[in-house]
Design an enzyme around this catalytic site. Structure first.
Site, PDB file in Angstrom:
ATOM      1  N   ASN A   1       3.091   8.059  -5.331  1.00 24.58           N
ATOM      2  CA  ASN A   1       3.013   6.924  -6.069  1.00 24.58           C
ATOM      3  C   ASN A   1       1.566   6.999  -6.673  1.00 24.58           C
ATOM      4  OD1 ASN A   1       2.763   4.299  -7.128  1.00 24.58           O
ATOM      5  ND2 ASN A   1       2.580   3.201  -5.214  1.00 24.58           N
TER       6      ASN A   1
ATOM      7  N   GLU B   1       4.372   0.535   4.710  1.00 19.26           N
ATOM      8  CA  GLU B   1       2.861   0.425   4.383  1.00 19.26           C
ATOM      9  C   GLU B   1       2.218  -0.971   5.057  1.00 19.26           C
ATOM     10  OE1 GLU B   1       2.759   3.215   0.678  1.00 19.26           O
ATOM     11  OE2 GLU B   1       2.851   0.943   0.126  1.00 19.26           O
TER      12      GLU B   1
ATOM     13  N   GLU C   1       1.104  -4.211  -3.337  1.00 18.16           N
ATOM     14  CA  GLU C   1       0.323  -4.600  -4.397  1.00 18.16           C
ATOM     15  C   GLU C   1       1.059  -5.752  -5.499  1.00 18.16           C
ATOM     16  OE1 GLU C   1      -0.742  -0.792  -5.650  1.00 18.16           O
ATOM     17  OE2 GLU C   1      -2.096  -0.634  -3.824  1.00 18.16           O
TER      18      GLU C   1
ATOM     19  N   SER D   1      -3.127   5.308   3.174  1.00 18.09           N
ATOM     20  CA  SER D   1      -4.285   6.519   3.355  1.00 18.09           C
ATOM     21  C   SER D   1      -4.071   7.619   4.175  1.00 18.09           C
ATOM     22  CB  SER D   1      -5.338   5.615   4.301  1.00 18.09           C
ATOM     23  OG  SER D   1      -5.996   4.581   3.369  1.00 18.09           O
TER      24      SER D   1
HETATM   25  P1  13P Z   1      -3.014   4.991  -0.619  1.00 21.22           P
HETATM   26  O1  13P Z   1      -2.491   6.332   0.144  1.00 21.22           O
HETATM   27  O2  13P Z   1      -4.095   5.340  -1.568  1.00 21.22           O
HETATM   28  O3  13P Z   1      -3.763   4.180   0.656  1.00 21.22           O
HETATM   29  O4  13P Z   1      -2.006   4.039  -1.155  1.00 21.22           O
HETATM   30  C1  13P Z   1      -0.837   4.004  -0.405  1.00 21.22           C
HETATM   31  C2  13P Z   1       0.197   3.232  -0.964  1.00 21.22           C
HETATM   32  O5  13P Z   1       0.274   2.005  -1.425  1.00 21.22           O
HETATM   33  C3  13P Z   1       1.399   4.057  -1.594  1.00 21.22           C
HETATM   34  O6  13P Z   1       2.288   3.438  -2.206  1.00 21.22           O
END
Ligand code: 13P
Length: 255
Positions: A11, A171, A101, A215
């Protein structure tokens, strides 16, 4: 050996430009070959304006590309929106819906997310539905009730949905972009809970892939992917660095 084929999705969020993307596509093409793709499914989700570029660079590979969102409307006077049929025109095999988000910053509700998923499925585009609790939810022991509500909202389409068109990404919000990964045991417990809730919602839950996101880095990926109910990852920051993304894809293949 897991019966579900592992899946790793990059992503890119709102990152990239034509030149940087070209470097990334070149590196992915060079490292993610057919033999790796026979063991792990790989897709990337760049921002909308670069989907045509993804199609040009990945069209002759077995890597897939997809979008980070889709309209809940079919078509018409919805300024700024992008429909599922447009994504299909651009060769998208997947779309991410319900990313935290978008839930948090743009106020997307469980109901809206389910509508978006249905629009994509109607165009034969696979959906990756993101779910996850905030830190506050976890600390006040609400993780399961939050996940339950997010999964139950999908019940409109989960019974009878094709398992190759429906993926859930767990997530935990507190692990996204924070460098703080859920422990493999925490993630496994959440995945087991999500799978049982999917079964209650009528899905063919034993065959639905559930990805972990938050992460994930080359160092943390192997111990996460080895867990029995973790079927791959939804990768943010590390998907912008070719060597890291490729290393994560390789760990998924080995798990
Ligand atoms: P990160 O791997 O940057 O923490 O993001 C995870 C994410 O939101 C993938 O959709």
């Amino acid at each position: 050996m897991k019966t579900r084929k592992p899946f790793v999705v990059g992503n890119w969020k709102m990152n990239g430009d034509l030149i940087a993307n070209e470097h990334l596509f070149t590196a992915l093409r060079a490292s993610i070959d057919r033999s790796l793709l026979s063991q792990v499914e790989v897709a990337i989700a760049p921002p909308y304006p670069y989907l045509g570029q993804a199609s040009a660079w990945l069209g002759d590979t077995e890597m897939a590309w997809g979008a980070q969102d889709v309209a809940s409307f079919e078509n018409g006077a919805f300024t700024g929106e992008v429909s599922a049929s447009m994504l299909r025109d651009l060769g998208c095999r997947w779309v991410i819906v319900g990313h935290s988000e978008r839930r948090t910053l743009l106020g997307e509700t469980d109901d809206l997310i389910a509508h978006k998923a249905e629009r994509a499925l109607a165009q034969d585009i696979g959906v990756i539905v993101c779910v996850g609790e905030t830190l506050e939810d976890r600390e006040s022991d609400r993780t399961e009730s939050v996940l339950a509500a997010q999964i139950d909202a999908l019940a409109r389409f989960t019974s009878g949905v094709r398992v190759d068109r429906f993926v859930v990404a767990y997530e935990p919000v507190w692990a996204i972009g924070t460098g703080r990964t859920a422990s493999p045991e925490q993630a496994q417990a959440a995945h087991v809970f999500i799978r049982s809730r999917l079964a209650q919602a009528g899905a063919d839950a034993a065959r639905v892939r559930i990805l972990y996101g938050g992460s994930v880095k080359p160092a943390s990926a192997p111990s996460l992917f080895v867990m029995p109910d973790i079927d791959g990852g939804l990768i943010g920051g590390a998907s912008l660095v070719a060597e890291e993304f490729v290393a994560i894809c390789r760990s998924a293949a080995l798990a």
